[in-house]
Design a protein around this motif. Structure first.
Motif, PDB file in Angstrom:
ATOM      1  N   LEU A 177       0.863  -1.184   0.000  1.00 24.53           N
ATOM      2  CA  LEU A 177       0.000   0.000   0.000  1.00 24.53           C
ATOM      3  C   LEU A 177       0.897   1.230   0.000  1.00 24.53           C
ATOM      4  N   LYS A 178       0.593   2.179  -0.885  1.00 22.12           N
ATOM      5  CA  LYS A 178       1.431   3.375  -1.008  1.00 22.12           C
ATOM      6  C   LYS A 178       0.810   4.548  -0.257  1.00 22.12           C
ATOM      7  N   LEU A 179       1.641   5.203   0.556  1.00 16.72           N
ATOM      8  CA  LEU A 179       1.252   6.450   1.197  1.00 16.72           C
ATOM      9  C   LEU A 179       1.647   7.593   0.273  1.00 16.72           C
ATOM     10  N   PRO A 180       0.771   8.580   0.082  1.00 12.98           N
ATOM     11  CA  PRO A 180       1.082   9.699  -0.812  1.00 12.98           C
ATOM     12  C   PRO A 180       2.032  10.706  -0.148  1.00 12.98           C
ATOM     13  N   ALA A 181       2.368  11.764  -0.894  1.00 16.58           N
ATOM     14  CA  ALA A 181       3.173  12.858  -0.355  1.00 16.58           C
ATOM     15  C   ALA A 181       2.459  13.414   0.868  1.00 16.58           C
ATOM     16  N   PRO A 182       3.150  13.848   1.844  1.00 20.27           N
ATOM     17  CA  PRO A 182       4.594  14.066   1.912  1.00 20.27           C
ATOM     18  C   PRO A 182       5.394  12.836   2.311  1.00 20.27           C
ATOM     19  N   PHE A 183       4.776  11.664   2.352  1.00 20.82           N
ATOM     20  CA  PHE A 183       5.485  10.462   2.777  1.00 20.82           C
ATOM     21  C   PHE A 183       6.074   9.698   1.602  1.00 20.82           C
ATOM     22  N   ASP A 184       5.305   9.532   0.531  1.00 13.63           N
ATOM     23  CA  ASP A 184       5.777   8.776  -0.641  1.00 13.63           C
ATOM     24  C   ASP A 184       6.468   7.481  -0.214  1.00 13.63           C
ATOM     25  N   LEU A 185       5.701   6.651   0.455  1.00 14.53           N
ATOM     26  CA  LEU A 185       6.244   5.428   1.039  1.00 14.53           C
ATOM     27  C   LEU A 185       5.349   4.255   0.671  1.00 14.53           C
ATOM     28  N   VAL A 186       5.978   3.149   0.269  1.00 10.45           N
ATOM     29  CA  VAL A 186       5.244   1.916   0.022  1.00 10.45           C
ATOM     30  C   VAL A 186       5.383   1.050   1.266  1.00 10.45           C
ATOM     31  N   ILE A 187       4.258   0.650   1.824  1.00 11.51           N
ATOM     32  CA  ILE A 187       4.245  -0.238   2.986  1.00 11.51           C
ATOM     33  C   ILE A 187       4.033  -1.647   2.479  1.00 11.51           C
ATOM     34  N   ASP A 188       5.010  -2.507   2.747  1.00 12.76           N
ATOM     35  CA  ASP A 188       4.946  -3.900   2.351  1.00 12.76           C
ATOM     36  C   ASP A 188       4.366  -4.700   3.508  1.00 12.76           C
TER      37      ASP A 188
END
Length: 195
Positions: A177-188
């Motif tokens: 699941l991808k978190l949008p900006a300002p995080f821009d992080l994919v959580i596996d």
């Protein structure tokens, strides 16, 4: 405030009274005390899997957050308009909000909040707390729910309006699941423990 019956102090309004009781509530170590819809609630200790998931996400968030932001587990977040003082499993907030002697921050100062459901918290995490976080204007709410009928899921909510969020994405455990900006992080989520 008024003193009634010796040492009992009655606050001038309901919110102040609830916070006073919340601050003075003594519970067993590891339990947490929250105010949800004007009710003082005590939640039992969380299982190890709960802490593992929170720790994994916290570690990943530290890789991407801004310089003067912090990630806190069990920091109180106040939503007086909903008579709520929640203690989320994880909260991302600018460090400057932690000044002073209070044991909580205004919830609206958070950039992201995360709850991990348990049998004791699932109903509140899915409804009352979600509505409170949205009403406070927290941009992102991450709900990790291992108790859904179709199996464990992680859902990202955003775009708060009133006391509602819009679902931005859902993944089953094992998916990303991808978190949008300002995080821009994919959580596996494949590293999360299942039931």
């Amino acid at each position: 405030m008024k003193v009634i019956d010796g040492d009992y102090v009655k606050a001038d309004d309901e919110w102040d009274e609830l916070v006073r009781v919340w601050e003075q509530t003594d519970v067993p170590k590891g339990c947490k005390v929250e105010i949800i819809e004007g009710l003082i609630t005590v939640t039992p200790r969380s299982p190890n899997a709960h802490h593992y998931i929170a720790g994994r996400i916290q570690r990943r968030l530290y890789e991407v957050i801004r310089e003067h932001w912090g990630i806190y587990q069990r920091l109180g977040a106040a939503v007086p308009s909903r008579l709520g003082l929640y203690v989320p499993d994880l909260l991302v907030v600018p460090e400057e909000e932690l000044s002073g002697d209070d044991c909580f921050i205004p919830a609206g100062e958070a950039e992201l909040v995360m709850e991990i459901t348990s049998k004791a918290t699932a109903a509140n995490d899915r409804t009352h707390k979600a509505a409170g976080y949205a009403a406070a204007g927290i941009p992102l709410y991450l709900l990790i729910d291992s108790l859904t009928p179709d199996g464990p899921t992680i859902t990202l909510y955003g775009e708060p309006k009133g006391d509602h969020y819009r679902p931005l994405g859902t993944a089953k455990f094992g998916e990303a699941l991808k978190l949008p900006a300002p995080f821009d992080l994919v959580i596996d989520t494949s590293e999360f423990p299942g039931d």
